[in-house]
Motif scaffolding. Structure first.
Motif, PDB file in Angstrom:
ATOM      1  N   SER A 193       7.838   0.420  -4.272  1.00 23.50           N
ATOM      2  CA  SER A 193       7.317   0.908  -3.104  1.00 23.50           C
ATOM      3  C   SER A 193       8.376   1.238  -2.421  1.00 23.50           C
ATOM      4  CB  SER A 193       6.495  -0.608  -2.210  1.00 23.50           C
ATOM      5  OG  SER A 193       7.466  -1.365  -1.966  1.00 23.50           O
ATOM      6  N   VAL A 194       7.906   2.290  -2.370  1.00 24.05           N
ATOM      7  CA  VAL A 194       8.974   2.482  -0.588  1.00 24.05           C
ATOM      8  C   VAL A 194       9.811   1.629  -0.021  1.00 24.05           C
ATOM      9  CG1 VAL A 194       8.898   4.267   1.505  1.00 24.05           C
ATOM     10  CG2 VAL A 194       6.858   4.801  -0.202  1.00 24.05           C
ATOM     11  N   ARG A 195       9.217   0.847   0.915  1.00 21.48           N
ATOM     12  CA  ARG A 195       9.456  -0.447   1.749  1.00 21.48           C
ATOM     13  C   ARG A 195      10.799  -1.026   0.545  1.00 21.48           C
ATOM     14  NH1 ARG A 195       7.627  -5.153   5.243  1.00 21.48           N
ATOM     15  NH2 ARG A 195       9.926  -5.579   5.918  1.00 21.48           N
ATOM     16  N   GLU A 196      10.304  -1.257  -0.903  1.00 22.01           N
ATOM     17  CA  GLU A 196      11.165  -2.141  -1.634  1.00 22.01           C
ATOM     18  C   GLU A 196      12.377  -1.439  -2.184  1.00 22.01           C
ATOM     19  OE1 GLU A 196       7.748  -4.512  -4.156  1.00 22.01           O
ATOM     20  OE2 GLU A 196       7.954  -2.558  -4.305  1.00 22.01           O
TER      21      GLU A 196
ATOM     22  N   GLN B 286      15.836   6.815  -8.089  1.00 24.39           N
ATOM     23  CA  GLN B 286      15.592   8.399  -7.914  1.00 24.39           C
ATOM     24  C   GLN B 286      14.930   8.651  -7.203  1.00 24.39           C
ATOM     25  OE1 GLN B 286      15.467  10.183 -12.526  1.00 24.39           O
ATOM     26  NE2 GLN B 286      15.793   7.631 -12.714  1.00 24.39           N
ATOM     27  N   ALA B 287      15.326  10.124  -6.544  1.00 19.53           N
ATOM     28  CA  ALA B 287      14.395  10.843  -5.529  1.00 19.53           C
ATOM     29  C   ALA B 287      13.296  10.816  -6.041  1.00 19.53           C
ATOM     30  CB  ALA B 287      15.335  12.333  -5.032  1.00 19.53           C
ATOM     31  N   SER B 288      12.494  10.702  -6.758  1.00 23.49           N
ATOM     32  CA  SER B 288      10.907  10.949  -7.380  1.00 23.49           C
ATOM     33  C   SER B 288      10.158   9.811  -7.107  1.00 23.49           C
ATOM     34  CB  SER B 288      11.029  11.721  -8.172  1.00 23.49           C
ATOM     35  OG  SER B 288      10.053  11.207  -9.379  1.00 23.49           O
ATOM     36  N   GLY B 289       9.131   9.650  -6.746  1.00 24.04           N
ATOM     37  CA  GLY B 289       7.740   8.152  -7.789  1.00 24.04           C
ATOM     38  C   GLY B 289       7.913   8.060  -8.265  1.00 24.04           C
ATOM     39  N   ARG B 290       7.416   9.255  -8.888  1.00 23.69           N
ATOM     40  CA  ARG B 290       6.644   9.132 -10.249  1.00 23.69           C
ATOM     41  C   ARG B 290       7.963   8.631 -10.685  1.00 23.69           C
ATOM     42  NH1 ARG B 290       2.646  10.775 -12.560  1.00 23.69           N
ATOM     43  NH2 ARG B 290       2.005  13.172 -10.690  1.00 23.69           N
ATOM     44  N   GLN B 291       9.716   8.546 -11.092  1.00 19.27           N
ATOM     45  CA  GLN B 291      10.162   8.065 -11.405  1.00 19.27           C
ATOM     46  C   GLN B 291      11.227   6.512 -10.782  1.00 19.27           C
ATOM     47  OE1 GLN B 291      11.121   9.894 -14.372  1.00 19.27           O
ATOM     48  NE2 GLN B 291       9.434  11.749 -13.645  1.00 19.27           N
ATOM     49  N   ALA B 292      10.249   6.208 -10.216  1.00 18.33           N
ATOM     50  CA  ALA B 292      10.827   5.468  -9.809  1.00 18.33           C
ATOM     51  C   ALA B 292      10.717   3.918 -10.654  1.00 18.33           C
ATOM     52  CB  ALA B 292       9.567   4.693  -8.374  1.00 18.33           C
ATOM     53  N   PRO B 293      11.197   3.143 -10.885  1.00 15.62           N
ATOM     54  CA  PRO B 293      11.622   2.120 -11.731  1.00 15.62           C
ATOM     55  C   PRO B 293      10.162   1.043 -11.252  1.00 15.62           C
ATOM     56  CG  PRO B 293      14.036   2.292 -10.567  1.00 15.62           C
ATOM     57  CD  PRO B 293      12.520   2.979  -9.617  1.00 15.62           C
ATOM     58  N   MET B 294      10.180   0.355 -11.617  1.00 15.84           N
ATOM     59  CA  MET B 294       8.717  -0.701 -11.810  1.00 15.84           C
ATOM     60  C   MET B 294       9.267  -1.984 -11.277  1.00 15.84           C
ATOM     61  SD  MET B 294       6.592   1.095 -13.605  1.00 15.84           S
ATOM     62  CE  MET B 294       4.874  -0.145 -13.594  1.00 15.84           C
TER      63      MET B 294
ATOM     64  N   ASP C 240       0.779  -1.200  -0.245  1.00 14.60           N
ATOM     65  CA  ASP C 240      -0.067  -0.019   0.218  1.00 14.60           C
ATOM     66  C   ASP C 240       1.163   1.015   0.162  1.00 14.60           C
ATOM     67  OD1 ASP C 240       1.030   0.176   2.203  1.00 14.60           O
ATOM     68  OD2 ASP C 240      -0.688  -0.304   3.653  1.00 14.60           O
ATOM     69  N   ASP C 241       1.818   1.436  -0.052  1.00 13.87           N
ATOM     70  CA  ASP C 241       2.847   2.080   0.041  1.00 13.87           C
ATOM     71  C   ASP C 241       4.045   2.365  -1.679  1.00 13.87           C
ATOM     72  OD1 ASP C 241       4.489   0.143  -0.071  1.00 13.87           O
ATOM     73  OD2 ASP C 241       5.872   1.784   1.856  1.00 13.87           O
TER      74      ASP C 241
END
Length: 405
Positions: free
Chosen positions: A342-345, A308-316, A280-281
């Motif tokens: 996710s954040v935890r990942e 990267q320092a962006s949720g939108r740019q996080a890898p899949m 859920d994160d």
């Protein structure tokens, strides 16, 4: 207007040092003496028998935690460090075994400061001002920090006169004032090629002019046990008078035990394969044409793309079907399972322990709350990378206890 970059290649060492010191003096004159800074410095608790640490641009503390771990490793061994790292309470009870003692931390990222204050000892003095407004710094044996990199990043603006690029001058200002035995700084790969390498050359010369033998290297985190393809420039400075000449000592970068085929690099399966497939994160939002211009999904048996320092740019997330190339600079998702990490990942991929909690702030939206966490994690130095790279400095202090406070 963009200013022309003037190379220092034809300057003498003395001229470079004079230019640096004049610039530092110019910056110092802009900063009024602040009683609050003096008061904070007086609150610093340095410990006898320790290498006391000042951390600048500290963020959430990836570099700082890695430094602490290397200091425990050298005192009681890596196996012991690994065993206590698994449990937050046990680690907090044992972190004083580190040869390093963090005494002061500075950053002006509000949520990162909250994270840091919760995850590090309460005894650390926290100064949350912009470093350009701090009038003085406490004495220490080692100074660490990753000065901001947006102006150097290949993914962002590359203006030579971007004022963010010259925040490193304030790092050097702190070095000139306190003259610790060592400093460690980190930055992005793009720093090496800015102005055809002239900016990097000048930066190294500036640090050297502050009285340091500077060793710099482009390292890939995967070579040091981090499940991520992340190239960063690490600069390590050794105080010439206090260490280099006195002990005939020179810093050498440790060879990563996962590099050059020595060991198989840690995979995403090993790092995050045990975590829930539907967390859920996860940052949810549209995918830009730039994001979809290349593959963003690694397989379970590979290392992650750079966090990267962006949720939108996080890898899949590696589960489900791979992405498919459909044209020049154009990819698409396939299958039904496609989400960002996710954040935890990403925290695991950056090798933070599972108990390390990141502050999300008071955003009115779930995505805004998560975005603060993604930013902190993506900005951090991978903990394990810092731990491995900084071990020789921990060993130096172990071998030369007379240099401890």
């Amino acid at each position: 207007m963009r200013k022309n970059f003037v190379s220092s290649a034809t300057f003498s060492t003395d001229k470079i040092r004079k230019i640096l010191l004049d610039k530092i003096e110019e910056e110092q004159e802009k900063i009024p003496i602040d009683a609050n800074d003096i008061e904070l410095n007086e609150q610093v608790i340095s410990k006898k028998g320790k290498a006391n640490v000042v951390s600048l641009f500290s963020g959430a503390g990836g570099l700082d935690l890695g430094l602490e771990l290397s200091g425990i490793d050298v005192n009681v061994g890596k196996n012991y460090t690994n065993s206590i790292l698994e449990d937050k309470e046990m680690f907090f009870e044992n972190r004083d075994k580190s040869i390093f003692n963090i005494i002061y931390s500075n950053d002006n990222f509000k949520e990162a400061n909250v994270t840091y204050s919760k995850m590090f000892p309460k005894s650390i003095v926290k100064n949350s001002k912009d470093i350009r407004k701090i009038s003085s710094f406490p004495e220490c044996q080692i100074m660490v920090g990753g000065f901001p990199c947006p102006g150097f990043s290949a993914a962002g603006p590359r203006l030579i006169d971007d004022p963010r690029n010259f925040l490193y001058i304030h790092f050097i200002r702190a070095l000139v004032e306190t003259q610790p035995q060592f400093f460690i700084a980190e930055n992005v790969k793009g720093l090496l090629t800015l102005a055809k390498g002239e900016v990097f050359k000048q930066l190294v010369e500036d640090f050297a002019s502050a009285g340091y033998d500077v060793q710099a290297k482009l390292v890939n985190s995967k070579d040091y046990g981090v499940p991520q393809l992340r190239e960063r420039v690490i600069l390590v400075g050794t105080n010439i008078k206090k260490v280099s000449e006195k002990y005939n000592w020179k810093f050498e970068f440790p060879a990563g035990e996962y590099g050059n085929g020595k060991k198989k690099p840690i995979t995403l399966r090993e790092a995050i394969g045990d975590l829930p497939a539907d967390p859920d994160d996860v940052f949810e939002g549209s995918f830009s044409s730039i994001y979809m211009s290349r593959n963003r999904k690694k397989s379970w048996d590979e290392q992650s793309f750079t966090i990267q320092a962006s949720g939108r740019q996080a890898p899949m997330w590696p589960g489900g079907s791979p992405m498919e190339k459909v044209g020049k600079d154009e990819w698409k998702f396939t299958g039904k399972i496609n989400r960002r990490l996710s954040v935890r990942e990403i925290s695991r991929i950056q090798t933070f322990p599972d108990w390390f909690e990141f502050e999300g702030g008071n955003s009115k939206t779930h995505s805004g709350y998560l975005a603060k966490k993604y930013k902190q994690i993506g900005n951090a130095v991978p903990v394990r990378l810092a731990r491995e790279i900084l071990y020789p400095i921990a060993q130096f202090f172990q071998d030369h206890p007379e240099e401890l406070y």
